[in-house]
Design a protein around this motif. Structure first.
Motif, short mmCIF file in Angstrom:
data_model
loop_
_atom_site.label_atom_id
_atom_site.label_comp_id
_atom_site.label_asym_id
_atom_site.label_seq_id
_atom_site.Cartn_x
_atom_site.Cartn_y
_atom_site.Cartn_z
N ILE A 185 32.43 40.55 35.50
CA ILE A 185 31.74 41.58 36.29
C ILE A 185 31.87 41.65 37.55
CG2 ILE A 185 30.15 42.30 34.41
CD1 ILE A 185 28.00 40.89 35.91
N ASP A 186 32.72 40.40 37.92
CA ASP A 186 32.75 39.74 39.39
C ASP A 186 33.77 40.42 40.10
OD1 ASP A 186 34.66 38.48 38.11
OD2 ASP A 186 33.92 36.36 38.74
N GLY A 187 34.85 41.41 39.33
CA GLY A 187 35.81 41.96 40.05
C GLY A 187 37.11 41.10 40.42
N LYS A 188 37.15 39.82 39.55
CA LYS A 188 38.24 39.11 40.17
C LYS A 188 39.33 38.79 38.99
CE LYS A 188 35.15 35.75 42.45
NZ LYS A 188 34.61 34.49 42.57
N GLY A 189 39.17 40.03 38.17
CA GLY A 189 40.27 40.23 37.00
C GLY A 189 39.74 39.40 35.92
N ARG A 195 33.07 32.08 38.17
CA ARG A 195 32.85 33.36 37.74
C ARG A 195 31.67 33.90 37.23
NH1 ARG A 195 38.11 35.30 36.48
NH2 ARG A 195 36.95 37.51 36.66
N VAL A 196 31.44 35.24 37.24
CA VAL A 196 30.27 35.87 36.99
C VAL A 196 30.60 36.78 35.76
CG1 VAL A 196 28.37 37.33 37.59
CG2 VAL A 196 29.44 35.96 39.33
N ILE A 197 29.79 36.62 34.66
CA ILE A 197 29.96 37.20 33.54
C ILE A 197 28.84 37.81 32.82
CG2 ILE A 197 31.99 35.89 32.58
CD1 ILE A 197 30.22 34.46 30.87
#
Length: 453
Positions: free
Chosen positions: A124-128, A115-117
């Motif tokens: 902020i990665d659009g993965k929910g 994940r990117v936070i």
């Protein structure tokens, strides 16, 4: 009137615990009048607030609907000074300010892998939403000096020149020193893919927004991202967000270390963290010192870097890039970082221009724990290659003008005769992931070719 005695009453008398006490405290807190402050001035990058009795580090919200989050960075008799965590567009003098008095909590756990936070722990990665159920306070003490276990085990980085000539130990803190555009981020991505650390936490602080996706998709790749946690704060975000991104990444790494894991923490770049603190310090009235950096900048660097390293359960191996100003490796931030870190790797612009990747200047790079984590045989062959490289550098002027006479120095002769083999060892493609064992085998073969073993 006498109430019937229940088993709960007996437990209350025996332990002092009252089951209704928590509900009473919650009801009292809910009924307590809310204290609301107001913005008294907005100057430069910060704002002043009156009417709140908040402490350093508290989070507050500004605006009728809590439009902007901010953090308290200074207090005076007249009020508090805050730095925003977002844009202050629309904020005016007299705007309401509220503080809930709760600490900033950081998400952590294996649900963060891939994940990117941002600097506040938001995806902020659009993965929910993040799939985590564990949160920790962002503040954490550095391990006690006497509680730190000694560094005795090497950590594979997957880069031949680093694993052999500048060997890193588990729990070491290493700096990558270079000017802009010399390959620091690319080298970090190689390490993220090639290391055998259990967890990788990567902090991109002050990066250009264009380069974030390029780093994630091209340099790091799906394989590297799957085993990493990435914290991003781009250069256009407020200084407070950039600073929080560095401490948030460090706190996530600490949470895994507390669970006994060996963590790799990579931060790009430490210089931009210092620049963020310079903006904050100057905005709240600190006097500028060396090259405009206030004194708090150097104390903050020590506080941040000392949180990495070993403790009684696990380790954090920290790799921090240092963007040297004008390729001056003795500028204030580089000099301060080098004095705190356990080693430094110098990237040379001349090598980068020649297409030599990674552009590591092996002679200028030092690991302060290499001699302890390597075997005597490994130290011997690494030292031999260093002597050959040093002899070649000392004789370079003579070689350039054709004045060197063969046979004058056997080390120079070996360096000239085996220049291709030496460069083949020192250079490495970005997609070439070499294990530490193969790197040492390669170096052993090279030194036999040099005729010294």
């Amino acid at each position: 009137m006498t109430l019937l005695q229940t088993p709960t009453d007996t437990a209350t008398r025996a332990t002092g615990w009252r089951p209704q006490a928590g509900r009473i405290r919650s009801a009292v807190a809910a009924a307590r009048p809310e204290r609301v402050g107001v913005v008294s001035s907005i100057v430069g990058l910060g704002l002043e607030v009156r009417g709140l009795n908040s402490a350093i580090g508290d989070l507050i919200t500004v605006g009728d609907d809590g439009d902007v989050d901010a953090e308290v960075v200074a207090t005076t008799r007249d009020g508090i000074r805050c730095m925003p965590l977002g844009r202050m567009t629309g904020i005016r003098v007299g705007a309401p300010v509220r503080s809930d008095g709760t600490p900033h909590l950081v998400p952590t756990g294996t649900g963060l892998f891939g994940r990117v936070i941002d600097g506040l722990g938001r995806p902020i990665d659009g993965k929910g939403p993040l799939d985590v159920d564990r949160f920790v306070a962002i503040d954490h003490d550095s391990p006690s000096a006497m509680a730190r276990s000694r560094i005795a085990t090497p950590l594979q980085l997957g880069v031949r020149v680093l694993d052999t000539l500048t060997t890193v130990g588990k729990g070491q803190r290493l700096g990558l020193f270079a000017g802009s555009g010399v390959g620091k981020s690319s080298l970090l991505s190689m390490i993220a893919r090639g290391t055998d650390a259990e967890v990788s936490v990567i902090a991109l602080v002050g990066e250009r927004g264009r380069e974030v996706r390029e780093f994630l998709e091209d340099d790091l790749g799906p394989e590297g991202l799957a085993r990493s946690i990435v914290v991003v704060s781009t250069s256009d975000e407020p200084a407070m967000m950039r600073l929080r991104a560095a401490f948030l990444a460090t706190r996530i790494a600490e949470s895994f270390r507390d669970d006994g894991a060996d963590v790799m923490l990579m931060m790009d770049s430490l210089t931009r963290v210092a620049m963020a603190q310079r903006e904050i310090g100057l905005s709240v009235g600190e006097p500028p010192a060396t090259r405009g950096y206030p004194p708090s900048t150097f104390s903050l660097l020590a506080r941040l870097l000392e949180r990495a390293g070993t403790d009684e359960t696990g380790s954090i191996t920290g790799i921090y890039t240092v963007l040297v100003d004008g390729d001056d490796h003795n500028e204030p931030i580089a000099d301060a970082a080098r004095s705190i870190l356990d080693g430094h790797v110098v990237l040379d612009r001349k090598l980068a221009v020649l297409g030599h990747f990674p552009s590591v200047d092996a002679l200028a790079s030092i690991s302060r724990v290499a001699s302890r984590v390597n075997s005597p045989e490994q130290n011997q062959i690494a030292g031999l290659l260093r002597r050959v490289l040093a002899a070649r550098r000392n004789a370079q002027d003579l070689l350039d003008v054709g004045a060197y006479r063969r046979g004058t120095n056997p080390l120079v002769d070996a360096a000239v005769d085996n220049e291709g083999a030496i460069n083949a060892f020192l250079q490495q493609r970005m997609d070439d992931q070499t294990s530490s064992r193969h790197a040492w085998d390669h170096l052993t073969t090279l030194t036999r070719t040099l005729g010294a073993l």
